[in-house]
Write an enzyme that holds these catalytic residues in place. Structure first.
Site, short mmCIF file in Angstrom:
data_model
loop_
_atom_site.label_atom_id
_atom_site.label_comp_id
_atom_site.label_asym_id
_atom_site.label_seq_id
_atom_site.Cartn_x
_atom_site.Cartn_y
_atom_site.Cartn_z
N GLU A 1 -69.52 82.45 9.03
CA GLU A 1 -70.84 81.98 8.62
C GLU A 1 -71.71 81.73 9.85
O GLU A 1 -71.37 80.89 10.69
CB GLU A 1 -70.68 80.71 7.79
CG GLU A 1 -69.89 80.95 6.51
CD GLU A 1 -69.34 79.66 5.91
OE1 GLU A 1 -69.74 78.58 6.38
OE2 GLU A 1 -68.50 79.75 5.00
N GLN B 1 -66.89 77.31 10.37
CA GLN B 1 -67.95 76.63 11.12
C GLN B 1 -67.55 75.25 11.61
O GLN B 1 -67.84 74.86 12.74
CB GLN B 1 -69.19 76.54 10.24
CG GLN B 1 -70.47 76.39 10.99
CD GLN B 1 -71.67 76.63 10.09
OE1 GLN B 1 -72.05 75.75 9.31
NE2 GLN B 1 -72.27 77.81 10.16
N PHE B 2 -66.85 74.49 10.78
CA PHE B 2 -66.24 73.22 11.16
C PHE B 2 -64.87 73.15 10.48
O PHE B 2 -64.70 73.65 9.37
CB PHE B 2 -67.08 72.02 10.70
CG PHE B 2 -68.38 71.85 11.46
CD1 PHE B 2 -68.44 71.03 12.58
CD2 PHE B 2 -69.52 72.51 11.05
CE1 PHE B 2 -69.63 70.88 13.28
CE2 PHE B 2 -70.71 72.36 11.73
CZ PHE B 2 -70.76 71.55 12.86
N ALA B 3 -63.91 72.52 11.14
CA ALA B 3 -62.57 72.44 10.55
C ALA B 3 -62.59 71.75 9.19
O ALA B 3 -61.74 72.04 8.33
CB ALA B 3 -61.63 71.69 11.50
N ASP B 4 -63.56 70.89 8.98
CA ASP B 4 -63.69 70.21 7.69
C ASP B 4 -63.96 71.18 6.54
O ASP B 4 -63.74 70.85 5.37
CB ASP B 4 -64.84 69.20 7.74
CG ASP B 4 -64.79 68.33 8.98
OD1 ASP B 4 -64.89 68.89 10.09
OD2 ASP B 4 -64.66 67.10 8.85
N TYR B 5 -64.45 72.38 6.86
CA TYR B 5 -64.77 73.38 5.84
C TYR B 5 -63.60 74.30 5.54
O TYR B 5 -63.72 75.24 4.75
CB TYR B 5 -65.95 74.24 6.28
CG TYR B 5 -67.23 73.51 6.58
CD1 TYR B 5 -67.42 72.18 6.22
CD2 TYR B 5 -68.28 74.16 7.23
CE1 TYR B 5 -68.59 71.52 6.51
CE2 TYR B 5 -69.45 73.52 7.52
CZ TYR B 5 -69.63 72.19 7.16
OH TYR B 5 -70.80 71.55 7.45
N ILE B 6 -62.47 74.08 6.17
CA ILE B 6 -61.36 75.03 6.05
C ILE B 6 -60.59 74.85 4.75
O ILE B 6 -59.86 75.76 4.33
CB ILE B 6 -60.42 74.88 7.26
CG1 ILE B 6 -59.66 76.19 7.51
CG2 ILE B 6 -59.46 73.71 7.08
CD1 ILE B 6 -58.94 76.22 8.85
N HIS C 1 -67.80 66.66 9.30
CA HIS C 1 -67.89 67.53 10.47
C HIS C 1 -67.00 67.05 11.61
O HIS C 1 -67.19 67.45 12.75
CB HIS C 1 -69.34 67.59 10.98
CG HIS C 1 -70.32 68.14 10.00
ND1 HIS C 1 -70.83 67.37 8.98
CD2 HIS C 1 -70.89 69.37 9.87
CE1 HIS C 1 -71.67 68.10 8.26
NE2 HIS C 1 -71.72 69.32 8.78
N GLU D 1 -65.53 80.22 2.49
CA GLU D 1 -64.39 80.20 3.39
C GLU D 1 -63.18 80.90 2.79
O GLU D 1 -62.45 81.63 3.48
CB GLU D 1 -64.02 78.75 3.76
CG GLU D 1 -65.02 78.07 4.68
CD GLU D 1 -66.28 77.61 3.97
OE1 GLU D 1 -67.29 77.35 4.66
OE2 GLU D 1 -66.25 77.51 2.72
N PRO E 1 -61.29 74.95 1.47
CA PRO E 1 -61.37 75.97 0.41
C PRO E 1 -60.53 77.21 0.70
O PRO E 1 -60.15 77.93 -0.22
CB PRO E 1 -62.87 76.31 0.37
CG PRO E 1 -63.54 75.09 0.87
CD PRO E 1 -62.63 74.55 1.94
#
Length: 376
Positions: free
Chosen positions: A65, A118-123, A165, A96, A125
């Site tokens: 992204e 983009q951030f590990a917090d988005y991993i 984030h 993701e 999904p």
């Protein structure tokens, strides 16, 4: 120790958000074409690794992204699309799960995709794809297929990014058989480790500490006892080299206590050892899986004491696994209980970010405790 004193909150662990790390010792095999060496921060070193690998191997791709034309939120993929073309560096939808699934398919086909989350917090999904597909590909196919993918992501706090984030999810991946997990602490290692990860035939989760991304080296971290000269190791070869996965770095030799750490906490641990006035041996793990247990075991048997430092919450954090391994292998050499210094067992506290981080004061307290036979 210098006359300056450090506290966890008002000194921000000595590492400001715009400050970069430098390197550890350099056991990497450096190719002959790396004579050109220039100063780089971690962003530049990672970007250099991607450019070099994409120029050398047409099967290497980079996508995510905003990771194509824009070059990523933190600019790690800057100019990849302009240099290597739209088919090899491109933007993806905000999915993701979808982009990791596409990477797994590409890897099975024979490509070597590098995915940016983009951030590990988005991993999260994509967790099912990573755990159920990428990690199992070699085994479920009887070795007919592999998953040579790298999932890169900025992780950890330090940029005031709030709860979504700033998380440190490394232990969620170290538990999964079939995955490798890498966390660099400095520009030199970052480039060499990313190169090794791209060339590895198994999936690698590559977590990049945001607090160490940018800026020059801050001299107060220098420790005159240590041969680890950070300002030298921020000098990064422009050509190709690798830092092997599964090899830790003894960044500061000592005889009193062993500190096990990685990422940003390498710097905090060095500062904490200086603050405590303890002759600590500091080990930068660099790779959590595979783990260099031999280096850890040799160090703890030498010092007789161990403190583990990480930013993630303490309960079920990676430090628990390290503690168990040390106890299993070094029990009769231990002079005190193993100490752990970690983040709080709470959702990430945006308003108290710097109090949440383990800092030199907390590390120093743990070191003094194990030196007197106590526990944390």
């Amino acid at each position: 120790m210098s006359e300056q004193t450090f506290t966890d909150a008002d000194q921000h662990d000595g590492i400001e958000p715009d400050m970069a790390s430098a390197g550890a010792d350099q056991p990497a095999s450096v190719a002959p074409d790396t004579a050109a060496v220039v100063p780089m921060n971690m962003i530049q070193a990672l970007n250099s690794a991607l450019h070099v690998q994409m120029a050398e191997d047409p099967d290497v791709l980079s996508f995510g992204e905003d990771a194509g034309y824009f070059g990523g939120v933190f600019r790690v993929t800057d100019q990849l699309q302009q240099t290597h073309g739209l088919t090899r560096s491109f933007d993806t939808p905000i999915s993701e799960c979808g982009l990791v699934a596409a990477a797994i398919g590409m890897g099975a086909y024979g490509l070597r995709p590098v995915v940016e989350i983009q951030f590990a917090d988005y991993i999260y999904p994509a967790y099912d794809q990573i755990v159920s597909e990428a990690a199992k590909m070699r085994y479920r196919s009887g070795g007919q297929f592999t998953s040579p993918i790298v999932v890169r992501s900025p992780y950890g706090g330090g940029i005031f990014g709030g709860q979504t984030h700033s998380q440190s999810p490394e232990s969620l991946f170290t538990h999964i058989a079939g995955l490798k997990v890498v966390i660099p602490s400095n520009p030199y290692d970052a480039k060499g480790l990313l190169t090794a990860a791209i060339e590895d035939d198994d999936p690698v989760i590559f977590l990049e500490p945001k607090r160490l991304y940018n800026g020059p080296f801050d001299g107060w971290h220098k420790n005159p006892v240590s041969p680890w000269k950070a300002q030298d190791l921020a000098q990064v070869p422009t050509g190709k080299y690798t830092v092997p996965l599964g090899k830790a770095s003894v960044v500061r030799e000592g005889s009193d206590v062993t500190i096990l750490c990685y990422g940003t906490m390498v710097w905090v641990s060095l500062a904490g050892a200086e603050h405590a006035g303890v002759d600590a041996e500091v080990i930068d793990l660099r790779t959590l899986v595979p783990l260099d247990i031999e280096t850890i075991e040799a160090s703890v048997k030498k010092t007789g004491r161990c403190v583990i430092v990480h930013e993630a919450p303490k309960t079920s954090g990676y430090g628990a696994e390290l503690s168990a391994l040390v106890q299993e292998r070094c029990f009769y050499h231990l002079e005190a209980p193993i100490g752990r210094v970690a983040g709080w067992d709470t959702p990430y506290p945006h308003a108290f970010e710097w109090e949440y981080f383990p800092g030199p004061e907390r590390v120093a307290t743990a070191l003094k405790s194990v030196m007197t036979g106590g526990s944390r």
